[in-house]
Every structure is written in structure tokens, then in C-alpha cells.
Design a protein around this motif. Sequence first.
Motif, PDB file in Angstrom:
ATOM      1  N   THR A  61      31.696  39.513 -47.136  1.00  0.00           N
ATOM      2  CA  THR A  61      32.883  41.237 -48.533  1.00  0.00           C
ATOM      3  C   THR A  61      34.216  40.974 -48.024  1.00  0.00           C
ATOM      4  O   THR A  61      34.552  41.154 -48.894  1.00  0.00           O
ATOM      5  CB  THR A  61      32.339  42.225 -47.153  1.00  0.00           C
ATOM      6  OG1 THR A  61      32.340  41.878 -45.647  1.00  0.00           O
ATOM      7  CG2 THR A  61      31.076  43.066 -46.684  1.00  0.00           C
ATOM      8  N   ALA A  62      35.073  40.078 -46.727  1.00  0.00           N
ATOM      9  CA  ALA A  62      35.828  39.968 -46.631  1.00  0.00           C
ATOM     10  C   ALA A  62      36.685  38.989 -48.105  1.00  0.00           C
ATOM     11  O   ALA A  62      37.815  39.255 -48.528  1.00  0.00           O
ATOM     12  CB  ALA A  62      36.191  39.152 -45.868  1.00  0.00           C
ATOM     13  N   GLN A  63      35.445  37.726 -48.483  1.00  0.00           N
ATOM     14  CA  GLN A  63      36.026  37.357 -50.259  1.00  0.00           C
ATOM     15  C   GLN A  63      36.398  38.205 -51.723  1.00  0.00           C
ATOM     16  O   GLN A  63      36.945  38.234 -51.786  1.00  0.00           O
ATOM     17  CB  GLN A  63      34.746  36.551 -50.440  1.00  0.00           C
ATOM     18  CG  GLN A  63      34.510  34.682 -50.928  1.00  0.00           C
ATOM     19  CD  GLN A  63      33.480  34.178 -50.949  1.00  0.00           C
ATOM     20  OE1 GLN A  63      33.007  34.644 -50.182  1.00  0.00           O
ATOM     21  NE2 GLN A  63      33.564  33.435 -51.841  1.00  0.00           N
TER      22      GLN A  63
ATOM     23  N   GLY B 201      26.719  44.500 -44.637  1.00  0.00           N
ATOM     24  CA  GLY B 201      27.443  43.795 -45.832  1.00  0.00           C
ATOM     25  C   GLY B 201      27.649  45.353 -46.783  1.00  0.00           C
ATOM     26  O   GLY B 201      28.441  45.352 -48.147  1.00  0.00           O
ATOM     27  N   PHE B 202      28.161  46.087 -46.387  1.00  0.00           N
ATOM     28  CA  PHE B 202      28.868  47.557 -46.867  1.00  0.00           C
ATOM     29  C   PHE B 202      30.257  47.915 -46.574  1.00  0.00           C
ATOM     30  O   PHE B 202      31.189  48.503 -47.671  1.00  0.00           O
ATOM     31  CB  PHE B 202      27.723  48.790 -46.286  1.00  0.00           C
ATOM     32  CG  PHE B 202      26.916  49.590 -45.887  1.00  0.00           C
ATOM     33  CD1 PHE B 202      26.309  49.648 -48.360  1.00  0.00           C
ATOM     34  CD2 PHE B 202      25.779  49.153 -45.789  1.00  0.00           C
ATOM     35  CE1 PHE B 202      25.235  49.799 -48.277  1.00  0.00           C
ATOM     36  CE2 PHE B 202      24.406  49.112 -46.348  1.00  0.00           C
ATOM     37  CZ  PHE B 202      24.284  49.618 -47.216  1.00  0.00           C
ATOM     38  N   SER B 203      30.663  47.036 -46.075  1.00  0.00           N
ATOM     39  CA  SER B 203      32.129  47.997 -44.954  1.00  0.00           C
ATOM     40  C   SER B 203      32.893  46.668 -45.867  1.00  0.00           C
ATOM     41  O   SER B 203      33.153  45.349 -45.582  1.00  0.00           O
ATOM     42  CB  SER B 203      32.314  47.977 -43.660  1.00  0.00           C
ATOM     43  OG  SER B 203      34.061  48.572 -43.647  1.00  0.00           O
TER      44      SER B 203
ATOM     45  N   ASP C  29      34.740  41.401 -42.355  1.00  0.00           N
ATOM     46  CA  ASP C  29      34.152  40.045 -42.597  1.00  0.00           C
ATOM     47  C   ASP C  29      32.373  40.535 -42.359  1.00  0.00           C
ATOM     48  O   ASP C  29      31.711  40.111 -40.967  1.00  0.00           O
ATOM     49  CB  ASP C  29      34.461  38.647 -42.271  1.00  0.00           C
ATOM     50  CG  ASP C  29      33.871  38.219 -43.706  1.00  0.00           C
ATOM     51  OD1 ASP C  29      33.365  38.199 -44.883  1.00  0.00           O
ATOM     52  OD2 ASP C  29      34.120  37.262 -42.823  1.00  0.00           O
ATOM     53  N   GLY C  30      31.783  40.504 -43.333  1.00  0.00           N
ATOM     54  CA  GLY C  30      29.905  40.001 -43.463  1.00  0.00           C
ATOM     55  C   GLY C  30      29.580  39.927 -44.153  1.00  0.00           C
ATOM     56  O   GLY C  30      29.557  39.755 -45.790  1.00  0.00           O
ATOM     57  N   PRO C  31      28.038  39.345 -44.378  1.00  0.00           N
ATOM     58  CA  PRO C  31      27.510  39.094 -45.680  1.00  0.00           C
ATOM     59  C   PRO C  31      27.201  39.740 -46.744  1.00  0.00           C
ATOM     60  O   PRO C  31      26.970  41.110 -46.324  1.00  0.00           O
ATOM     61  CB  PRO C  31      25.459  38.592 -44.987  1.00  0.00           C
ATOM     62  CG  PRO C  31      25.669  39.541 -43.266  1.00  0.00           C
ATOM     63  CD  PRO C  31      27.377  39.648 -43.325  1.00  0.00           C
TER      64      PRO C  31
END
Length: 333
Positions: free
Chosen positions: A183-185, A118-120, A124-126
Amino acid sequence: MIEMTDSQALHRTVLLTEAADEVSRAHNGIFIDATFGRGGHSRAVLSRIAPDARLIAFDRDPEAIRAAAAIDDPRFSIVHAPFSEMKEKLAELGVTQVKGILMDIGVSSPQIDEADRGFSFRMDGPLDMRMDTTCGLTAARWLAQASEPDIARVLRDYGEERFAAKIARAICRTREETPIERTAQLAELIARTVPKNKNDSAQHPATRSFQAIRIQVNGELDELKRALSAAGSLLAPDGVLAVISFHSLEDRIVKRFLDAGAHPDKAVDSRIALPADAFAPALWTDLRRIKPSVEECEVNPRARSAVLRTAQRTEALWSEPAADADKRKGGRR
Ligand SMILES: C[S@@+](CC[C@H](N)C(=O)[O-])C[C@H]1O[C@@H](n2cnc3c(N)ncnc32)[C@H](O)[C@@H]1O
């Protein structure tokens, strides 16, 4: 050096030779790699120090601890802890003084490159961003709880984000309807909020905010200040501190800490509050600033922003542990 422990975990160590040469100057004794990552620096230090020397590494990321199992060397051990606690953790191991401390701060490539961390904002990730996944608030939890002024302050102070207030407002409005958990949100919300024509075209509009939230979630600046202070009391006279930083906020803290310790007679800039003992008289000498070579930056663009600062510990305010003094004086004390 490229370190690979599985197909995803790849980290290209920055300033490998320069940092390892500096930190292992004493050759014998106990050395610390405060940020193991994937062990590029640790391996280089092990190849330079004496057969009966020791290298104790730290990392707060359980994945880094797992990767350290690949090092098969009796001189090496690793501790899962934040480096701000290195003095206490070393005391538990019976270690009160060391000859070199290396800190290569920030995130490792595997942390950035694995979407699940979830750093990037590119994948997309949590929305996690914790280096230590075993404790603390995730970025999603922090964004759900923090007040609008707090979010704005973090984006401004840690990300130098011009549109901090606007982004904070958008985050707070959005979370009233939908929790921000991916992350994408968050990246899309920021891209929609920042005025298009004012974007720095070379940078994704979420770059600064992601950096700021990561620094907040991991308490990075406070960690650094506490670790610098600990290094001052752990290093034996002539011991070397070597710190690699990747952005100006961190580099400024390191520079001011070393300058204040090296020139106690000069007025200290009070804009950055450091622990009181950071200002002890003439703790540091032989301050150096080293940048990666043009060749290294060509091969590894991430190296461009890196700065290595080194300093040697003086004898000021240093008290030799009684047992060592006895040994050195042949038991005459
Ligand atoms: C840039 S990487 C280090 C790479 C390493 N020098 C190498 O050659 O593989 C930074 C590492 O430091 C760790 N780290 C960052 N802040 C930390 C802290 N406060 N305490 C302990 N580890 C930390 C991160 O988890 C990451 O693994």
C-alpha cells in the motif's frame, strides 16, 4: 455504538437508531442485515423485533462472520456470502419474503484499520483490498494485469480522480520494473505523480485512487445494483428497505433506483444502467432521506458523509408464495 470483538476490531455504527427503527417497523417476521460488519445494527434490530421474529445477516468478510459468533440469540443467524446473492441464499434457507432489509454499505473500520487488509494508504501492508479474503483478485494482482486504459477508467469513474490518466501511466511504467505489492508503495507513487500545487490539501493524494481500486476489486457498484434489485422482489408489501451509503456514486444509484420504482411515470435518467426489473411500476412508496445528526457527526466524523435512504415496498408485481397465501386464507385456496 462501538463494537469490539478484539483489541483491533472496532467499528462505530453510523445512524444506528435511525436505521434500526426504520428497518424493524414491522416488528414481526424475517429481517435482513445485509452488511453485518461488527453487528451494531444487527444488535439494535434484535432489540426491537418480536420474540419469534428472525434476523438473518450477511457479510462477505470472514472476519465479520467470526465476530458474529459473539451474538447469542436463537433468532439470529449469519450467511457468508456477497449480498448480491441474498435472494438465492435465502431461498436455500426456505425464505422467499422478508419484512425489512438493511444495507450499510462500504467498508468497516476494522477493514480500514488493519494494515494487513491492504485498504489504507496510511499504513503499509500487502495491497489486498478484498472484503472476502477467500476469493477474487487482490488489488496487487488487478494492478499487475489491467491495461492502462482500464486503470485510468477505474480511477476516473470510481474515484473521480482528475489525474487518472497520469496515475495509470505511472503505475504501468513502474510495474515494468517492479511489481506494485504494498500500500505504501502505491501511495508514494501516486503522491509523486499528482502535481503538488494541484493537490486537494485536505486530502491525501492517494485517497481517490484507493477508493476507486477498492470499488473495482470488490465489484461494489454491481453488488449494490444486484442487491437493490433482489430487495425489490424479497420484500413483502409494506416491507422496508434501508440503505446507508458513504459516497455520492453509491447514493446516486440508490436514489435513482428508488425514484424510478416510485415514479415509473417519470423519465428515468439512463446514465446509470440498472437491471431491467429495477424499473417495474410503482414498487416503492414513502421515500425518505435521513442524515446523521450534528451530534453524531461531532462524535464520529466518518458519519458526515453518510446518507440513509428508506422506502416501503408497495404491492405492485408482488406475488405471495402459495404456502403463505394458504396460511393467511386459512387453507381456503
Ligand atoms: C459499514 S460496514 C457495516 C457495519 C455494521 N452495520 C455494523 O454496525 O457493525 C460494511 C460491511 O459490509 C460488508 N460488505 C460490503 N459489501 C458487501 C457485499 N457486497 N456483500 C456482503 N457484505 C458486504 C463489509 O465486509 C463490511 O463488513
